[in-house]
Design an enzyme around this catalytic site. Structure first.
Site, short mmCIF file in Angstrom:
data_model
loop_
_atom_site.label_atom_id
_atom_site.label_comp_id
_atom_site.label_asym_id
_atom_site.label_seq_id
_atom_site.Cartn_x
_atom_site.Cartn_y
_atom_site.Cartn_z
N GLU A 24 -12.73 -14.44 -20.62
CA GLU A 24 -13.91 -14.88 -21.38
C GLU A 24 -12.85 -13.71 -23.50
O GLU A 24 -12.95 -14.35 -24.03
CB GLU A 24 -15.07 -14.53 -22.07
CG GLU A 24 -16.12 -15.25 -21.09
CD GLU A 24 -15.96 -15.07 -19.21
OE1 GLU A 24 -15.66 -14.31 -19.03
OE2 GLU A 24 -16.69 -15.63 -18.28
N PHE A 83 -31.25 -11.85 -13.42
CA PHE A 83 -29.54 -11.91 -13.58
C PHE A 83 -28.33 -12.04 -14.11
O PHE A 83 -29.01 -13.87 -15.08
CB PHE A 83 -29.22 -12.89 -11.82
CG PHE A 83 -27.69 -13.16 -11.59
CD1 PHE A 83 -27.29 -12.48 -11.17
CD2 PHE A 83 -27.44 -14.62 -11.96
CE1 PHE A 83 -26.08 -11.72 -10.78
CE2 PHE A 83 -25.98 -14.72 -11.32
CZ PHE A 83 -25.13 -13.46 -11.18
N GLN A 84 -27.50 -11.69 -14.93
CA GLN A 84 -26.95 -11.97 -15.50
C GLN A 84 -27.62 -12.06 -16.74
O GLN A 84 -27.07 -12.85 -17.67
CB GLN A 84 -25.85 -13.15 -15.24
CG GLN A 84 -25.05 -13.21 -14.21
CD GLN A 84 -24.31 -14.14 -14.67
OE1 GLN A 84 -24.35 -15.58 -14.70
NE2 GLN A 84 -23.40 -13.92 -13.25
N LYS A 113 -32.08 -20.43 -22.07
CA LYS A 113 -31.44 -21.36 -20.84
C LYS A 113 -32.22 -22.64 -21.39
O LYS A 113 -31.94 -24.10 -21.48
CB LYS A 113 -31.34 -21.15 -19.42
CG LYS A 113 -30.61 -22.40 -19.07
CD LYS A 113 -30.75 -21.97 -17.75
CE LYS A 113 -29.58 -23.14 -16.27
NZ LYS A 113 -29.78 -22.34 -15.22
N MET A 161 4.40 2.39 -28.02
CA MET A 161 4.49 2.67 -29.46
C MET A 161 4.11 3.76 -28.83
O MET A 161 3.99 4.97 -29.70
CB MET A 161 3.14 1.52 -30.08
CG MET A 161 2.84 2.40 -31.47
SD MET A 161 4.57 3.04 -32.30
CE MET A 161 4.24 1.54 -33.58
#
Lengths: 195, 562
Positions: B50, B112-113, B162, B475
């Site tokens: 993501e 959950f999540q 949802k 760097m």
């Protein structure tokens, strides 16, 4: 609470007008947190304008810092207007409640004198406790707290955040809103507009 | 009546969206199910992580000027987008991130999540909103696009429960183009315009700093006209690069820590400094206490909170540069300033001798980063979209890659996000399919989001990847060399065979070590149809010069000859 005389910074009152949406307080407080500014007092309530909430926040800061903080707050999408003032520009008040023992209150004759001296009033009296109310500046409510503590003793004490209004003629927000309405009117050409 | 998920897609289409970068998951399945019916209208690009979806949306937005869209699931799907959202916030990139969320009755139950997406993203978004009812979708989506794309652009998050995805709604498009509490285009004060013009007209040595605001405000032509009328030399910030063509005579180069010597030195020699759409980042200013103290400062910006934030300003010109610039230009005298402009020449000559010539035209030793970049730039007619990762590859690329048109540089400026480049290059190619996209990266940054090679493979995206491989986190190594007594703590990298990795993804690849192979390899890469990974094994301890050490005065410039 930190000793206010110790700091070299100045106490600023930040006044914020916002839409009444969920999560705004968080958006405001994280701007203080990021700069390690401690909020001294906070008060939130509906303003005189329907649907608009007013936050009154006090914090110790230097002017450069408070100016930047207020600009960051003002930038948030749901904030209508944010500005800051020092005490000289404001009329402000805090309210304090003091819970005392009824038994001691009756036994000791000194409390009446304190109530008169501080222009406090009795809100509630029952078998166990007496609740006094005093409004005023921090120093005033604190002085009564000190005297009560030293004499009768204070069972519970609570003080509100500051509420403040500017000494100028009207809330600056109403001018701003009127100007925005005029702008919208000029711009509106049949397009549906939803905020 | 349609489902909330379908309403979301219809709202996106009504906002002009045709591309989504995303990754499905449990709490986004209804949206993905609806997407199956809209495949002809909405191109969904399946990334491999993501974070890549947000960076791709950023790359897309930066080259196209449109709002980039990311679609992910709840919980880890949402938290993986955080780096990209933060990057978009500090670099003013318009993206809308839509994250699935658990059904609203489960909110706050540690389902959950479930994660507090609004709480996490509020500090790094212009607006974050949780959609709990399907009736809110049309309003919230349009408001999101309005906020992301107007004023100073930035990221918006929509947290989409949802139950709102599966609930039914009578969808009607509602265009939001006014929010009472949000004034994206501040009123312009005519007296400030006059003050600015008067200062410039009276100036002997005016100098202009060109920031990304010029690109975001589509004010490139207005910027050029302003500079030309009064013959004002200019330096570009890293994100402002390509606002002016590289060969524009008044473009004196890049500002900042690894910028060009002339623009940095002249910052402290000019008498009027005009900053346009830039925010005086510490990588541009160095020590603020000694920054441009001799100059009167004029700051043009659309964001009131930026003016005076870091540098005290004499004339504050709040407004959209596309409007304020021509207003000032109209009041400017036509001037020629040949002596002042010529004062940049010795600095440029010194930089060329001490730094550039060695970097771009070496004749012995290992490959130099700069020579690879120069040759790729030339092989693509100095007109490709440049995407970079972060670090030495980035500073070398922005120094030496040339531009002819605007929106040609995609790089992570403010956040300095390693791993930004590969997914951003994907977004850039999708956003500008007709243009050649050259992505320069290092071995460190490439491996942070390496999995996006899979996205390139699946979408058959013609991205030219040039890996400047020095087997170091270059760097950091450079700082260790210069400021930490060469104690190379955790910067040496043992690397895989990158050519084999590319092959595994079906991506053409070639490794070059020798100078006499380089031109041929670049030719092969440029003429190849499809993605290509060119691995250039460069000098291991190459150093980016010039360099103003962090916190030093802007005129303290190391050139490697100390």
């Amino acid at each position: 609470m930190e000793d206010r005389s110790m700091t070299t910074k100045k106490l600023y009152t930040v006044i914020i007008f916002s839409e009444n949406t969920v999560g705004l307080l968080n958006q405001i407080t994280i701007i203080f947190t990021r700069r390690q500014l401690n909020i001294e007092t906070l008060s939130v309530s509906p303003s005189a304008l329907p649907g608009i909430h007013k936050f009154t926040i006090t914090t110790f800061a230097d002017e450069d810092m408070i100016d930047k903080v207020v600009k960051q707050i003002d930038k948030r999408v749901d904030i209508l207007k944010a500005y800051y003032n020092t005490d000289e520009d404001l009329v402000f008040q805090e309210i304090a409640l003091y819970k005392l023992s009824t038994e001691l209150f009756i036994k000791m004759g000194t409390v009446e004198e304190l109530i008169r001296k501080y222009n406090a009033r009795i809100l509630e009296m029952n078998e166990t406790c007496v609740v006094l109310e005093k409004s005023g500046h921090y120093e005033e409510t604190q002085a009564l707290f000190r005297e009560l503590s030293e004499t009768i003793g204070v069972l519970q004490f609570i003080r509100s955040g500051r509420v403040a209004i500017t000494k100028s003629r009207v809330e600056r927000l109403s001018d701003m809103l009127a100007e925005m309405e005029r702008k919208l009117e000029r711009r509106r050409n049949g397009n549906p507009i939803n905020g | 009546m349609i489902t909330g998920s379908e309403a979301l897609l219809r709202a996106l289409i009504d906002e002009g969206v045709d591309t989504i970068f995303g990754y499905p998951g449990g709490q986004a399945i209804p949206i993905y199910d609806s997407l199956y019916d809209y495949r002809d209208k909405l191109r969904h690009i399946l990334v491999r992580h993501e974070q890549g979806a947000t960076h791709a949306a950023q790359g897309y937005a930066r080259v196209s000027g449109k709002v980039g869209v990311t679609l992910v699931t709840s919980g880890p799907g949402a938290t993986n987008t955080i780096t990209g959202i933060a990057d978009a916030m500090i670099d003013s990139t318009p993206i809308v991130v839509i994250a699935g969320q658990v059904p609203s009755p489960l909110l706050g139950t540690d389902a959950f999540q479930e994660i507090d997406v609004i709480g996490i993203t509020q500090p790094i978004t212009k607006w974050a909103y949780q959609i709990r009812k399907p009736e809110e979708i049309a309003w919230a989506v349009s408001r999101a696009f309005y906020i992301a794309s107007t004023g100073r652009p930035g990221p918006v998050v929509l947290d989409f429960a949802k139950d709102a995805q599966v609930g039914m709604v009578d969808y009607q498009y509602k265009k939001v183009d006014y929010i009472r509490s949000y004034q994206p285009e501040p009123d312009i004060k005519p007296e400030r315009i006059r003050d600015a013009a008067a200062l410039i007209n009276a100036a002997q040595k005016p100098f202009c700093l060109v920031g990304q605001g010029v690109i975001l405000g589509e004010a490139e032509e207005e910027m050029k006209a302003f500079l030309q009328k009064n013959d004002i030399p200019a330096g570009c910030t890293t994100l402002g690069l390509s606002a002016l063509p590289s060969d524009f005579p008044l473009n004196k180069g890049m500002l900042g820590m690894h910028g060009n010597v002339g623009p940095n030195r002249k910052t402290n020699e000019c008498d009027v400094l005009i900053a346009v759409g830039m925010r005086f980042d510490d990588r541009v200013t160095g020590d603020l206490a000694t920054y441009a103290k001799q100059a009167k400062i004029i700051h043009l910006d659309i964001d009131n909170s930026e003016i005076g934030k870091n540098v005290p300003v004499d004339v504050k010109v709040l407004g959209d540069a596309k409007q304020t610039l021509p207003m000032i230009t109209s009041l400017l005298e036509k001037r020629k300033r040949p002596e002042w402009n010529a004062e940049f020449d010795p600095d440029a000559a010194e930089e060329y001798t001490k730094v550039i010539e060695k970097e771009l035209y070496p004749t012995s030793g290992y490959l130099k980063m700069g020579e690879v970049i120069r040759q790729v730039s030339e092989a693509t007619d100095n007109d490709a979209v440049l995407v970079t990762d972060v670090g030495q590859n980035q500073m070398m690329a922005v120094r030496y890659f040339k531009h002819k048109q605007t929106r040609s540089v995609v790089t992570s400026g403010g956040l300095g996000t390693m791993g930004f480049g590969l997914p951003a290059a994907i977004g850039a190619k999708v956003g500008a399919p007709e243009r050649t996209v050259c992505f320069f990266t290092g071995d460190g940054g490439l491996q942070m989001t390496l999995q996006e090679l899979g996205t390139i493979m699946q979408e058959k995206l013609d991205v030219k990847i040039i890996l400047l491989n020095n087997n170091f986190l270059g760097m950091v190594r450079q700082w260790q060399e210069l400021f930490f007594h060469k104690r190379y703590s955790a910067t040496e990298m043992e690397n895989p065979d990158f050519v084999q990795i590319a092959k595994a993804y079906g991506i053409a690849s070639r490794e070059v070590q020798r100078r006499d192979e380089l031109a041929d390899a670049i030719r092969e890469m440029v003429s190849h149809k499809g993605p290509y990974l060119l691995v250039a094994d460069v000098e291991e301890e190459g150093t980016v010069y010039p360099m103003t050490p962090a916190g030093a005065t802007v005129t303290t410039i190391l050139m490697g000859d100390e």
